[in-house]
Design an enzyme around this catalytic site. Structure first.
Site, PDB file in Angstrom:
ATOM      1  N   TYR A  62      38.312  44.541  39.709  1.00  0.00           N
ATOM      2  CA  TYR A  62      39.197  45.168  41.028  1.00  0.00           C
ATOM      3  C   TYR A  62      38.650  46.763  41.261  1.00  0.00           C
ATOM      4  O   TYR A  62      39.054  47.471  40.642  1.00  0.00           O
ATOM      5  CB  TYR A  62      40.735  45.189  40.621  1.00  0.00           C
ATOM      6  CG  TYR A  62      40.753  43.575  40.024  1.00  0.00           C
ATOM      7  CD1 TYR A  62      40.041  42.420  40.633  1.00  0.00           C
ATOM      8  CD2 TYR A  62      41.917  43.475  39.313  1.00  0.00           C
ATOM      9  CE1 TYR A  62      40.559  41.077  40.130  1.00  0.00           C
ATOM     10  CE2 TYR A  62      42.375  42.132  38.964  1.00  0.00           C
ATOM     11  CZ  TYR A  62      41.459  41.131  39.425  1.00  0.00           C
ATOM     12  OH  TYR A  62      42.037  39.848  38.803  1.00  0.00           O
ATOM     13  N   HIS A 145      36.536  36.327  32.415  1.00  0.00           N
ATOM     14  CA  HIS A 145      36.737  36.314  33.687  1.00  0.00           C
ATOM     15  C   HIS A 145      35.817  35.514  34.696  1.00  0.00           C
ATOM     16  O   HIS A 145      34.501  35.939  34.431  1.00  0.00           O
ATOM     17  CB  HIS A 145      36.868  37.800  34.478  1.00  0.00           C
ATOM     18  CG  HIS A 145      37.700  37.856  35.713  1.00  0.00           C
ATOM     19  ND1 HIS A 145      37.449  39.112  36.636  1.00  0.00           N
ATOM     20  CD2 HIS A 145      38.459  37.040  36.433  1.00  0.00           C
ATOM     21  CE1 HIS A 145      38.138  39.028  37.466  1.00  0.00           C
ATOM     22  NE2 HIS A 145      38.633  37.873  37.574  1.00  0.00           N
TER      23      HIS A 145
END
Length: 332
Positions: A62, A145
């Site tokens: 992010y 992830h």
């Protein structure tokens, strides 16, 4: 700012880690889609905290680490929260920093590039880098992830290394975060996980994880954290949206029709679509928390209010009676 009672805490798997029933997914802190004013992260986290949110999720992905840096700065003087971050993408310095990261949806300079790495060494480095950016000594929950194209590496290397770090007490709980349920089910079956973050596959509109993954998690003692419960925004507002997207693409006529039926049902019971969408996943006993993003303190406040708003039991009954839930849905 008046503080509300914290949201109820639920245990993650068989660990001593708990998460609040509403959590904040901090992708927006990485300048998701557009730059965020420098004082907005503080307003968002202040609002989340005052509303009773005590679970915060982030990832190196992010904003090329910006979200971790911002979230860590805002949590540094607080206590009693649970923090999760992710492994799988290592951030390597870029030689050419003149571009930006908008092709990956983040409005940040391209100071780094992402390198997929699910090796034991990659996990160690990713955790160390995250600890540095977050300014903490321990990760409560570490998640593999998006290993969609890296199944064997995740199964054979990333998860065993995370389990070793958990045994050493350097991580509280381990799991995986994905947009699909099938590979999560495989990981739950073959790896020693505590939790999965399931994005978009157990919602008012998409319950494809209900038949296999959720019962499997119950059987194995693995907690589920439901993310992307608005399915890319189509359930985020009660008013009709002609540009609504479902799972990142324009909504099909059948989805638009189903949302219209859901909206009418909400109207009949005096509630809104966002209220129903946020509260629906927690009706299933496998689900420990709902993870939702916010790019402003107003959005954060609205999410918290919608999660707390009473929804009559008759509404949930009507969902089943009108065939608006999947066959494997389990009421609370």
């Amino acid at each position: 700012m008046t503080e509300r009672e914290p949201f109820r805490q639920n245990r993650i798997g068989r660990t001593d880690i708990t998460v609040s029933e509403l959590g904040y997914g901090a992708s927006a802190l990485g300048n998701l889609y557009q730059e965020m004013p420098e004082d907005e992260p503080r307003r968002i986290i202040d609002e989340a905290w005052s509303q009773g949110v005590r679970y915060f999720d982030v990832a190196p992905h992010y904003g090329l680490g910006l979200a971790e840096t911002r979230l860590g700065a805002e949590l540094r003087e607080r206590e009693g929260y649970t923090l999760s971050t992710k492994v799988g993408r290592i951030l390597e310095p870029n030689e050419d920093t003149s571009g930006n990261d908008l092709e990956n949806l983040f409005a940040v300079p391209s100071t780094h590039r992402r390198v997929w790495d699910f090796s034991a060494a990659g996990v160690q480095r990713s955790i160390a880098d995250s600890l540095d950016r977050l300014g903490v000594e321990r990760i409560d929950i570490a998640l593999v992830h998006d290993p969609d194209d890296h199944y064997e590496a995740a199964r054979d290397h990333a998860f065993p290394e995370l389990a070793r770090l958990r045994e050493q007490g350097r991580i509280g709980a381990i799991g995986a975060g994905m947009n699909q349920w099938e590979m999560l089910a495989d990981f739950v079956t073959h790896c020693d996980l505590d939790v999965v973050v399931l994005a978009g596959r157990y919602t008012l509109l998409d319950q494809t994880a209900a038949e296999t993954l959720l019962p499997l998690c119950q059987e194995k003692g693995v907690s589920v954290i439901a993310a992307a419960v608005f399915n890319s925004g189509i359930l985020a507002t009660h008013a009709p949206n002609p540009d609504a997207r479902f799972n990142y693409v324009p909504a099909s006529p059948s989805i638009v029709d189903r949302v219209s039926r859901l909206r009418r049902l909400c109207d009949e019971h005096g509630i809104t679509l966002p209220q129903a969408a946020l509260q629906f996943p927690l009706r299933h006993p496998a689900v420990a928390s709902v993870l939702v993003g916010a790019s402003s303190d107003a959005e954060m406040r609205a999410n918290c209010e919608n999660m707390r708003a009473p929804v009559p039991e008759e509404f949930w009954d009507a969902l089943m009676n009108e065939d608006l839930t999947g066959p494997a849905w389990v009421p609370a």
